[in-house]
Design a protein around this motif. Structure first.
Motif, mmCIF file in Angstrom:
data_model
loop_
_atom_site.group_PDB
_atom_site.id
_atom_site.type_symbol
_atom_site.label_atom_id
_atom_site.label_comp_id
_atom_site.label_asym_id
_atom_site.label_seq_id
_atom_site.Cartn_x
_atom_site.Cartn_y
_atom_site.Cartn_z
ATOM 1 N N ARG A 248 0.555 -1.078 0.147
ATOM 2 C CA ARG A 248 -0.282 0.194 -0.279
ATOM 3 C C ARG A 248 1.249 1.000 0.373
ATOM 4 N NH1 ARG A 248 -5.345 1.023 1.545
ATOM 5 N NH2 ARG A 248 -5.587 -1.373 1.999
ATOM 6 N N TRP A 250 0.542 6.241 -1.286
ATOM 7 C CA TRP A 250 0.686 7.214 -1.308
ATOM 8 C C TRP A 250 0.848 8.107 -2.345
ATOM 9 C CZ3 TRP A 250 -4.188 8.131 0.136
ATOM 10 C CH2 TRP A 250 -4.845 7.883 1.182
ATOM 11 N N LEU A 302 0.477 3.492 -9.594
ATOM 12 C CA LEU A 302 0.479 4.515 -8.269
ATOM 13 C C LEU A 302 0.190 5.792 -9.085
ATOM 14 C CD1 LEU A 302 -0.137 5.781 -5.411
ATOM 15 C CD2 LEU A 302 2.111 5.266 -4.846
ATOM 16 N N GLN A 334 -4.021 6.240 -4.131
ATOM 17 C CA GLN A 334 -3.819 5.525 -3.581
ATOM 18 C C GLN A 334 -3.788 3.458 -3.640
ATOM 19 O OE1 GLN A 334 -5.092 3.335 0.397
ATOM 20 N NE2 GLN A 334 -6.229 4.828 -0.885
ATOM 21 N N THR A 358 -5.901 3.086 7.698
ATOM 22 C CA THR A 358 -5.712 3.182 6.384
ATOM 23 C C THR A 358 -5.642 1.959 5.371
ATOM 24 O OG1 THR A 358 -3.473 4.418 6.510
ATOM 25 C CG2 THR A 358 -4.272 4.326 4.477
ATOM 26 N N VAL A 365 -8.218 4.608 -5.757
ATOM 27 C CA VAL A 365 -7.922 3.628 -5.293
ATOM 28 C C VAL A 365 -7.364 2.665 -7.015
ATOM 29 C CG1 VAL A 365 -7.445 1.599 -4.498
ATOM 30 C CG2 VAL A 365 -8.227 3.337 -3.006
#
Length: 402
Positions: A248, A250, A302, A334, A358, A365
């Motif tokens: 994961r 950002w 991303l 994300q 999160t 996403v």
């Protein structure tokens, strides 16, 4: 985008569950580019994507002679019938494409990277030397020549410390560790190393979680290391926890980090796709380069610019003689790797005695596997993932029977 030129996703070694490969396939395929891929068999996630123009079942181990692999690529180029943009999806294929560029140029469009540079960058000790030469901060590290030096380096660096396979092809031919591994003391170090007298491993200083932040840079550079697209983001979780691949992250603009990455590429003359891992050390306020992967990064999707350009599209445009649109990256996106992120969140929360952070879906996403316009790869990945889990859970039972 003029999408007449095809692309080939190149891979060396077994990696059927490579979501970076699938991301590249979807990114270029949605733009109308005919995309071909090297796959292990007909039932990998990439092999069943609706965006695939053609698949070549070419299982490799990474132990093949580079000349034989090059001959295979030339055969695939002839089968495609036109010069294609070659997209490296792992370190080994990046090294192969750079070192065999003269032979491959007949059928493939390749960035003009210095032939020896990708191998030097994928070598953990080679990267350390490059960072030292160009003044790029990096964690302290050693490549021990033997077991005695291994133990001495452990005392010098202090525990815990991080272990990595030293060279790109080592992880396929004779891996010391299966992934980036943290060891807490000398006993654990010797247990991981086993009986090897000359371990091909890099020992690296560990920056404690309480002082560190994990950041990533994905980019594409043209000739002479000129950055054409540079993206930065923050790594939230990984698998294995705190030491593995991103599960994961950002997308977040970081001009200072983008400048460091771009400067390194200009200084070395690096041209091509790249995925850089950084560790921000709050103790001295420095971003320290941990890894430089001279190829497509698994989580590159991303990142996009406001014009819809990601690193792979930037490479395609540049190598086909088209203009790469400028513009800032979209921030706040994300990226999530399904089941692995759930495992990372659960185990990380248990280790730290807290609730996982999160976890709720948010706007923007990008999922590694699931896509409503291309659902079959996610189904195949679920089957493969379930099989992997079942094999690991039943391994003790199978070993007991033996």
């Amino acid at each position: 985008m003029n999408h007449d030129v095809p692309a080939l996703l190149v891979k060396v070694g077994p990696s059927p569950q490579n979501h970076g490969c699938l991301g590249a396939l979807r990114s270029l395929g949605r733009a109308g580019v005919p995309v071909y891929a090297m796959v292990e068999d007909r039932f990998t996630p990439c092999a069943v994507s609706r965006h695939l123009a053609g698949r070549f079942v070419v299982p490799t181990t990474g132990q093949e002679d580079p000349r034989a692999l090059t001959s295979t690529l030339l055969r695939l180029g002839r089968a495609i019938g036109r010069r294609a943009v070659a997209v490296p999806t792992d370190d080994e294929s990046a090294v192969l494409l750079a070192e065999q560029a003269d032979r491959l140029a007949e059928w493939f469009l390749l960035p003009p990277v210095p032939a020896a540079l990708p191998r030097a960058l994928t070598s953990k000790d080679g990267l350390r030397r490059i960072c030292t030469e160009y003044g790029v901060p990096t964690p302290r590290a050693f490549a021990p020549a033997d077991r005695a030096e291994l133990l001495a380096c452990g005392h010098d660096l202090g525990y815990p410390l991080v272990l990595k396979n030293l060279e790109a092809y080592t992880r396929l031919r004779a891996p010391v560790v299966t992934h980036t591994t943290m060891v807490s003391d000398e006993v654990e170090l010797l247990d991981v190393i086993g009986t090897a007298e000359t371990p091909s491993v890099l020992m690296q200083e560990y920056i404690p979680a309480s002082y560190g932040e994990d950041w990533i840079t994905h980019l594409y550079c043209g000739a002479q290391g000129t950055p054409k697209a540079v993206f930065t983001g923050y790594k939230v979780r990984s698998w294995p926890v705190r030491s593995g691949a991103t599960t994961r992250a950002w997308s977040w603009p970081n001009p200072r980090l983008a400048g460091l990455a771009g400067d390194l590429c200009r200084l070395t003359g690096y041209s091509g796709l790249a995925d850089l891992d950084w560790r921000f050390d709050r103790r001295d306020g420095l971003y320290k380069l941990v890894d430089f992967n001279p190829r497509l990064g698994a989580q590159f999707r991303l990142f996009e610019s406001e014009e819809g350009i990601d690193a792979v599209r930037a490479m395609y445009l540049d190598l086909t003689g088209q203009q790469v649109p400028g513009g800032p990256q979209v921030h706040g996106r994300q990226f999530v790797v399904g089941q692995l992120d759930l495992l990372s969140a659960t185990i990380g929360a248990w280790q730290e005695r807290r609730f996982p952070s999160t976890m709720l879906p948010r706007h923007g996403v990008e999922r590694a596997w699931l896509s409503w316009d291309d659902p079959l790869p996610a189904v195949v990945e679920s089957v493969l993932f379930s099989g992997t889990v079942a094999r690991r859970l039943t391994k003790p039972l199978r070993e007991a029977r033996c």
